[in-house]
Design an enzyme around this catalytic site. Structure first.
Site, PDB file in Angstrom:
ATOM      1  CD  GLN A 100      47.306  41.148  46.143  1.00 34.62           C
ATOM      2  OE1 GLN A 100      47.571  40.627  47.187  1.00 34.62           O
ATOM      3  NE2 GLN A 100      46.087  41.970  45.554  1.00 34.62           N
TER       4      GLN A 100
ATOM      5  CG  ASN B 136      50.359  35.797  37.911  1.00 33.56           C
ATOM      6  OD1 ASN B 136      51.476  36.493  37.534  1.00 33.56           O
ATOM      7  ND2 ASN B 136      49.173  36.742  37.761  1.00 33.56           N
TER       8      ASN B 136
ATOM      9  CB  ALA C  60      44.787  34.596  30.507  1.00 40.13           C
TER      10      ALA C  60
ATOM     11  NE  ARG D 209      46.500  33.149  23.735  1.00 42.63           N
ATOM     12  CZ  ARG D 209      45.966  32.371  25.183  1.00 42.63           C
ATOM     13  NH1 ARG D 209      45.741  31.344  24.964  1.00 42.63           N
ATOM     14  NH2 ARG D 209      46.055  33.428  26.005  1.00 42.63           N
TER      15      ARG D 209
ATOM     16  CE  LYS E 228      42.412  37.174  29.581  1.00 45.70           C
ATOM     17  NZ  LYS E 228      43.069  38.677  29.176  1.00 45.70           N
TER      18      LYS E 228
ATOM     19  CE1 TYR F  42      43.291  41.584  37.980  1.00 44.62           C
ATOM     20  CE2 TYR F  42      40.828  41.574  36.390  1.00 44.62           C
ATOM     21  CZ  TYR F  42      42.373  41.395  35.938  1.00 44.62           C
ATOM     22  OH  TYR F  42      43.272  41.626  35.117  1.00 44.62           O
ATOM     23  CD  GLU F  43      41.910  38.606  46.933  1.00 39.73           C
ATOM     24  OE1 GLU F  43      43.105  38.414  46.602  1.00 39.73           O
ATOM     25  OE2 GLU F  43      41.246  38.163  47.747  1.00 39.73           O
TER      26      GLU F  43
ATOM     27  CG  ASP G  41      45.369  38.806  44.132  1.00 45.38           C
ATOM     28  OD1 ASP G  41      44.740  37.876  43.119  1.00 45.38           O
ATOM     29  OD2 ASP G  41      45.179  39.446  43.466  1.00 45.38           O
TER      30      ASP G  41
ATOM     31  N   GLY H 162      35.804  29.776  65.720  1.00 45.38           N
ATOM     32  CA  GLY H 162      36.237  28.735  66.519  1.00 45.38           C
ATOM     33  C   GLY H 162      34.964  27.851  67.461  1.00 45.38           C
ATOM     34  N   GLY H 163      35.373  26.838  69.372  1.00 41.08           N
ATOM     35  CA  GLY H 163      34.855  26.919  69.498  1.00 41.08           C
ATOM     36  C   GLY H 163      34.823  27.312  70.994  1.00 41.08           C
TER      37      GLY H 163
HETATM   38  N1  COA Z   1      55.783  40.215  26.232  1.00 41.10           N
HETATM   39  C1  COA Z   1      55.378  39.836  25.120  1.00 41.10           C
HETATM   40  N2  COA Z   1      53.295  39.390  25.936  1.00 41.10           N
HETATM   41  C2  COA Z   1      53.135  39.449  26.712  1.00 41.10           C
HETATM   42  C3  COA Z   1      54.405  39.786  28.057  1.00 41.10           C
HETATM   43  C4  COA Z   1      55.784  40.284  27.797  1.00 41.10           C
HETATM   44  N3  COA Z   1      56.744  39.831  27.960  1.00 41.10           N
HETATM   45  N4  COA Z   1      53.900  38.987  28.935  1.00 41.10           N
HETATM   46  C5  COA Z   1      52.695  38.986  28.958  1.00 41.10           C
HETATM   47  N5  COA Z   1      52.045  38.915  27.075  1.00 41.10           N
HETATM   48  C6  COA Z   1      50.825  38.380  26.868  1.00 41.10           C
HETATM   49  C7  COA Z   1      50.742  37.357  27.368  1.00 41.10           C
HETATM   50  O1  COA Z   1      51.426  36.547  26.584  1.00 41.10           O
HETATM   51  C8  COA Z   1      48.850  37.491  26.727  1.00 41.10           C
HETATM   52  O2  COA Z   1      48.875  37.296  25.676  1.00 41.10           O
HETATM   53  P1  COA Z   1      47.596  36.364  24.824  1.00 41.10           P
HETATM   54  O3  COA Z   1      46.519  36.343  25.363  1.00 41.10           O
HETATM   55  O4  COA Z   1      47.488  37.096  22.935  1.00 41.10           O
HETATM   56  O5  COA Z   1      48.161  35.746  24.531  1.00 41.10           O
HETATM   57  C9  COA Z   1      48.786  39.103  26.958  1.00 41.10           C
HETATM   58  O6  COA Z   1      49.854  39.610  27.022  1.00 41.10           O
HETATM   59  C10 COA Z   1      47.664  39.172  28.311  1.00 41.10           C
HETATM   60  O7  COA Z   1      48.153  37.988  29.001  1.00 41.10           O
HETATM   61  P2  COA Z   1      46.765  37.948  30.354  1.00 41.10           P
HETATM   62  O8  COA Z   1      47.773  37.393  31.593  1.00 41.10           O
HETATM   63  O9  COA Z   1      46.020  37.486  29.714  1.00 41.10           O
HETATM   64  O10 COA Z   1      46.927  38.738  31.165  1.00 41.10           O
HETATM   65  P3  COA Z   1      44.927  40.408  31.268  1.00 41.10           P
HETATM   66  O11 COA Z   1      45.219  41.713  31.543  1.00 41.10           O
HETATM   67  O12 COA Z   1      44.366  39.747  29.725  1.00 41.10           O
HETATM   68  O13 COA Z   1      44.275  38.823  32.672  1.00 41.10           O
HETATM   69  C11 COA Z   1      44.496  37.779  34.432  1.00 41.10           C
HETATM   70  C12 COA Z   1      45.494  39.226  33.963  1.00 41.10           C
HETATM   71  C13 COA Z   1      45.103  38.215  36.156  1.00 41.10           C
HETATM   72  C14 COA Z   1      43.099  38.481  34.488  1.00 41.10           C
HETATM   73  C15 COA Z   1      44.887  37.067  34.038  1.00 41.10           C
HETATM   74  O14 COA Z   1      46.346  36.917  34.162  1.00 41.10           O
HETATM   75  C16 COA Z   1      44.598  35.003  35.227  1.00 41.10           C
HETATM   76  O15 COA Z   1      43.593  35.381  34.406  1.00 41.10           O
HETATM   77  N6  COA Z   1      45.318  34.976  35.250  1.00 41.10           N
HETATM   78  C17 COA Z   1      45.772  34.171  36.651  1.00 41.10           C
HETATM   79  C18 COA Z   1      45.085  34.028  37.823  1.00 41.10           C
HETATM   80  C19 COA Z   1      45.553  35.129  38.983  1.00 41.10           C
HETATM   81  O16 COA Z   1      46.778  35.260  39.353  1.00 41.10           O
HETATM   82  N7  COA Z   1      44.413  36.139  39.238  1.00 41.10           N
HETATM   83  C20 COA Z   1      45.030  36.977  39.460  1.00 41.10           C
HETATM   84  C21 COA Z   1      46.392  38.099  39.525  1.00 41.10           C
HETATM   85  S1  COA Z   1      46.806  38.990  41.096  1.00 41.10           S
END
Ligand code: COA
Length: 423
Positions: free
Chosen positions: A16, A95, A97, A103, A135, A137-138, A167, A246-247
């Site tokens: 999001q 956005n 992780a 990586r 990591k 979330y909202e 988010d 507010g006030g």
């Molecule tokens: N092709 C291949 N791999 C891909 C890809 C693509 N097009 N897009 C993403 N990936 C991979 C990433 O490289 C990552 O791999 P790695 O961990 O082995 O390096 C993997 O997918 C997972 O990505 P990640 O961002 O860790 O997703 P997640 O589902 O595990 O975590 C969140 C989700 C939202 C918790 C995390 O992305 C996060 O903390 N983001 C920042 C804060 C944020 O925006 N949070 C709110 C979201 S609304």
């Protein structure tokens, strides 16, 4: 002509926060190229599914006006394609992780090497420091940013709010950061990194509560209802129920029908300037001159009684009647609108804030259009892309690959399956 015509966004966002940001940029005219994992795409495509086989509302409502390319930058060919995308785009938004982009081999150093004009914009849960690798979330952001501790009632647990301030709120902050960096690039010719941590974004929206924390250190917060109730304050800003921040004291009050309708309520603000009119409307004209009620200071210790008395009046009217009576008198009130009422609101539809969008696999659905209105920029809400809908067109038209090269790429595992006609 749109404000961001000619600006290409390499959109690595998902869920999001990031998609909120890039959707705004797309509405303002940028070409937003959403990079998605082949065969899977943004996880939200398949979350909270209401129409089997179709992209979810979660996805469609956050990804309007974008193009989708399936691409795996972890394959050699995928790296080559991403390199070309980085060279031809203006902004990379992500956005993931923390560390995911590094990586993949596309950290900030590498991006700068490839394209010094590129702006790299990120949402992360936390800024630099001990939580930077988490990591988030909202609701975690709402808690860590100070919102949850100050939301809810004094005698209840902390509460998260339905507004997605972690988010979508951070997505808005990031969009502003990107626009600022684009503006700066006009002068310097250089790109830069833009980071919007969710904790910081939530805190920015809770600014008034940090204000109150410092006021609390000087004495009780007299406008909080607990002060009038004689409940002492602790060390930190308490949960203030529906007190106005507010006030000008305010509360949520019952209206006609509250016994059966959970949203038959109004927000009622006793703004000082409108006080004489409030007294007249609720049938208490004598309060205008009564020293116990005539001044804001005198009223502070009697707010519960005052609002109970006002509620005796609001309960005789519907929330819309309260609005119709109070508005012309400049008494600030607002009906508690349900999502059903908002979905049906003619005014919001007329301004394009509620829009109906057609979609090839799910049919028509409602969405929230652009909430910002311009006199010289028309925002047209176009449906979200199907997974990989534009893979071929982006490879060909943006990156200049030939048909033969595209066939070769399709066999390399770097992109998803091409549509039959193209094979
Ligand atoms: N092709 C291949 N791999 C891909 C890809 C693509 N097009 N897009 C993403 N990936 C991979 C990433 O490289 C990552 O791999 P790695 O961990 O082995 O390096 C993997 O997918 C997972 O990505 P990640 O961002 O860790 O997703 P997640 O589902 O595990 O975590 C969140 C989700 C939202 C918790 C995390 O992305 C996060 O903390 N983001 C920042 C804060 C944020 O925006 N949070 C709110 C979201 S609304």
């Amino acid at each position: 002509m749109k404000a961001l015509d000619g600006i290409k966004i390499l959109d690595f966002t998902h869920v999001q926060s990031g998609p909120t940001c890039t959707q705004l940029l797309a509405w303002f005219g940028a070409d937003v190229i959403k990079v998605e994992r082949p065969g899977e795409g943004d996880a939200t495509r398949k979350q909270l599914v209401d129409v089997p086989g179709a992209d979810s509302l979660y996805f469609t409502m956050l990804n309007h006006n974008k193009r989708s390319i399936e691409l795996n930058p972890k394959t050699p060919k995928g790296k080559e394609i991403l390199t070309r995308l980085v060279k031809s785009c203006d902004v990379l938004v992500e956005n993931f992780a923390p560390g995911a982009l590094d990586r993949m081999g596309f950290g900030w150093e590498r991006i700068q090497e490839l394209n010094p004009r590129m702006i790299m914009a990120s949402v992360k849960g936390f800024g630099p420091g001990k939580y930077e690798d988490c990591k988030v979330y909202e609701n975690v952001a709402q808690c860590a940013g100070g919102s949850a501790s100050t939301t809810g009632f004094l005698d209840g647990p902390p509460l998260v709010t339905g507004a997605q301030i972690g988010d979508s709120g951070t997505g808005l902050h990031l969009a502003l950061g990107i626009m600022t960096a684009l503006f700066q690039r006009e002068r310097t010719g250089r790109g830069q990194r833009v980071l919007a941590p969710m904790q910081d974004g939530v805190l920015n929206l809770c600014r008034v509560k940090l204000r109150d924390q410092q006021r609390l250190e000087k004495g009780p917060l007299t406008e909080y209802s607990q002060h009038g109730e004689g409940i002492p304050f602790g060390e930190s800003v308490p949960r203030a129920g529906n007190d106005s921040g507010g006030g000008q004291p305010g509360r949520i009050l019952k209206c006609k029908g509250w016994e059966t309708d959970p949203n038959a309520y109004t927000y009622f603000i006793t703004q000082a300037a409108a006080w004489p009119k409030v007294c007249d409307v609720i049938g208490k004209p004598e309060w205008k001159d009564d020293p116990d009620f005539a001044t804001p200071k005198a009223r502070l210790t009697r707010l519960n009684f005052i609002f109970e008395t006002i509620e005796q009046w609001t309960m005789t009217k519907t929330k819309f009647e309260v609005m119709e009576i109070c508005n012309p008198l400049d008494i600030p009130v607002g009906p508690i609108l349900s999502m059903k009422e908002i979905a049906e609101d003619e005014g919001l539809r007329a301004t394009g804030t509620i829009v109906e969008v057609d979609h090839p696999t799910r049919g028509a659905y409602l969405s929230v259009g652009c909430p910002i209105k311009f006199s010289d920029l028309e925002v047209e809400v176009k449906r979200s892309p199907l997974l990989g809908e534009h893979t071929e067109e982006i490879l060909r038209d943006v990156l200049g690959y030939t048909e033969n090269e595209i066939h070769e790429i399709a066999g390399s595992g770097a992109i998803g399956a091409l549509p039959k006609a193209a094979e």
